[in-house]
Design an enzyme around this catalytic site. Structure first.
Site, PDB file in Angstrom:
ATOM      1  N   ASP A   1       0.801  -1.225   0.000  1.00 41.93           N
ATOM      2  CA  ASP A   1       0.000   0.000   0.000  1.00 41.93           C
ATOM      3  C   ASP A   1       0.837   1.279   0.000  1.00 41.93           C
ATOM      4  O   ASP A   1       1.755   1.427   0.816  1.00 41.93           O
ATOM      5  CB  ASP A   1      -0.878   0.051   1.249  1.00 41.93           C
TER       6      ASP A   1
ATOM      7  N   SER B   1      -1.149   0.599   7.209  1.00 42.75           N
ATOM      8  CA  SER B   1      -1.335   1.748   6.326  1.00 42.75           C
ATOM      9  C   SER B   1      -1.948   2.945   7.037  1.00 42.75           C
ATOM     10  O   SER B   1      -2.648   2.826   8.042  1.00 42.75           O
ATOM     11  CB  SER B   1      -2.205   1.358   5.137  1.00 42.75           C
TER      12      SER B   1
END
Length: 510
Positions: A51, A115
């Site tokens: 990510d 993330s």
């Protein structure tokens, strides 16, 4: 040894600097042997890239982090270190690595810095992310964590989490906050899973961004209450007066050429959100952002000039890629400018890429069943911009990265009789993700006049159709013999004009 959170310390490193240099060098040397290293897409120096995180403009530069597991493919000794890798750029194209950014060095992220996002507060960049922990029974406790980065690049973490643990009514799948600020304070959307195992996005709020973060409630949707089992990497932003929720739902079943990847990424369009109005009242169905094989976990940022720019992972969880044999995996998409037109997002390659196009050559081809084939040799690392016209029903084939025998290639088929455009990677090279099919339907409509922009890197293709109305991102793994493009009319008359140029990005990767 069990630490004070009940977490096993064995094999978990808190700082990249603590990992033996010999292991780092071995990982880098293994990745350097790969024949599939990208020429203008960002990859990790070793290990697993997924990510994009913390995408922002701060102190005169663009900042982009990515989730990084550098020793994922290290077998002996088995190491686990999951952090953020920090990149900076002056133009969104040539990125310089600053090495580890957010590291898993507190008790709130023992099993990985997951993330998150960033917000420019002027003198410092505010970072908001998820810390992952596991106890000895492998039970997860998530923590939503804050940090700041000053103008010297020094990152300082808050001593206590913004939110600890789970939320009533939701499971421990609670992660990936995306932050923004309005006159009402700081907000974030965060991915969640209800206890009935359906996906959702929650809205968080804080007056000052550093204390008293609380859950305001779910992003309300009228038609998507039972839509997959988890929503990852949500992102909320506004374009042209509309509220847009971009996210990656897991658990959607394929339906009529939609939702064919293992997991999806797309968006809902609806009302703008604020502190007291959390209902999106979506005006459309969920629209897939990209019609290709490999895209996930996207994140956007707003630039000082007003553009909304998107980054994303050109890959998917739980899919094996050929580069893993060389101890690394994953790359990022080329940054894209988002515009909202005619009720949907259009995506265009950022204009800064044009400055890196060299050795441009014009292309003009007329094809019909009697003179039906044209070949160009372009090599790896090019951009191909085409405009095609046809006056009668027919089929035009583009074979990208083809060998001379035309037995290995990535195919784009324009079928004006059916009004369809297909992308096919069945014969692209080394196989990837075949369990989820090798063909994708990109377009249904009028093909009398088509615009295509194709960004062809060493092991990927990004296709932009009709000025970014449709986009397709795909990893491909051709061998060194596959460095030609063939145009062939299977039926009908076709006129194809455009340019092809080398895309020469001397980025400092990793």
């Amino acid at each position: 040894m069990i630490n004070q959170l009940g977490v096993t310390d064995e094999h978990y490193y808190t700082k990249y600097a603590e990992i033996p240099e010999k292991i780092k060098k071995e990982a880098l040397a293994r990745a350097d042997k790969s024949p599939f290293r990208q020429l203008f897409h960002t990859e990790a120096p070793s290990g697993y890239l997924n990510d994009p995180n913390g995408f922002s403009y701060f102190d005169g530069k663009y900042h982009l982090f990515y989730q990084w597991t550098p020793f994922k493919y290290q077998e002996n000794p088995k190491l686990w270190y999951q952090a953020w890798h920090h990149l900076v750029s002056e133009d969104l194209v040539a990125w310089e690595s600053l090495g580890p950014g957010i590291e898993p060095d507190t008790l709130f992220e023992t099993h990985g810095a997951y993330s998150g996002s960033a917000w420019d507060n002027g003198d410092e960049l505010l970072l908001f992310y998820t810390g992952n922990t596991r106890n000895e029974d492998w039970q997860r406790t998530p923590y939503q964590l804050l940090a700041t980065m000053d103008r010297d690049g020094v990152i300082k973490k808050a001593e206590t989490p913004a939110i600890t643990g789970t939320i009533p009514g939701y499971t421990d799948h609670f992660r990936d906050p995306k932050i923004w600020k309005t006159a009402e304070g700081y907000f974030a959307v965060i991915g969640a899973q209800r206890t009935d195992l359906t996906g959702a996005a929650l809205v968080l709020h804080s007056e000052n961004g550093t204390t008293d973060w609380r859950v305001l409630g779910e992003v309300g949707t009228d038609r998507h209450q039972d839509f997959g089992y988890m929503w990852e990497c949500p992102d909320y932003f506004e374009l042209d007066g509309m509220g847009i929720l971009l996210f990656s739902p897991q658990g959607l079943a394929p339906e009529q050429n939609r939702f064919e990847n293992i997991y999806q990424t797309g968006y809902l369009v609806g009302d703008r959100l604020d502190k007291t109005h959390l209902s999106l009242h979506e005006q459309s169905e969920f629209i897939e952002l990209d019609r290709g094989f490999d895209i996930y976990a996207t994140q956007t940022t707003a630039l000082p000039d007003g553009r909304r720019i998107l980054s994303g992972w050109m890959g998917l969880p739980e899919i094996a890629y050929p580069t893993e044999a060389y101890g690394y995996c994953g790359c990022l998409l080329l940054p894209r400018e988002l515009r909202f037109e005619d009720g949907r997002l259009k995506q265009r390659p950022i204009r800064e890429l044009a400055a890196y196009e060299t050795e441009e050559k014009a292309l003009s081809v007329r094809l019909d069943p009697d003179a039906n084939t044209h070949q160009i040799a372009i090599g790896f690392g090019h951009v191909l911009k085409l405009h095609s016209k046809n006056t009668a029903a027919g089929q035009l084939v583009l074979e990208l990265y083809s060998n001379e025998e035309r037995t290995r290639y990535t195919r784009v088929l324009l079928d004006s009789a059916k009004g369809e455009i297909w992308l096919d990677r069945e014969k692209s090279g080394l196989p990837v993700g075949e369990a989820y099919g090798t063909k994708r339907l990109l377009w249904e409509g009028d093909l009398s006049e088509i615009e295509l922009a194709l960004y062809l890197d060493r092991s990927s293709i990004e296709l932009f159709l009709q000025d970014g109305l449709v986009v397709a991102s795909s990893r491909i793994f051709p061998d060194e013999s596959q460095q030609s493009v063939y145009f062939e009319s299977l039926s009908g008359e076709w006129a194809v004009a455009g340019t092809h140029a080398k895309l020469d990005v001397q980025a400092k990767k990793g």
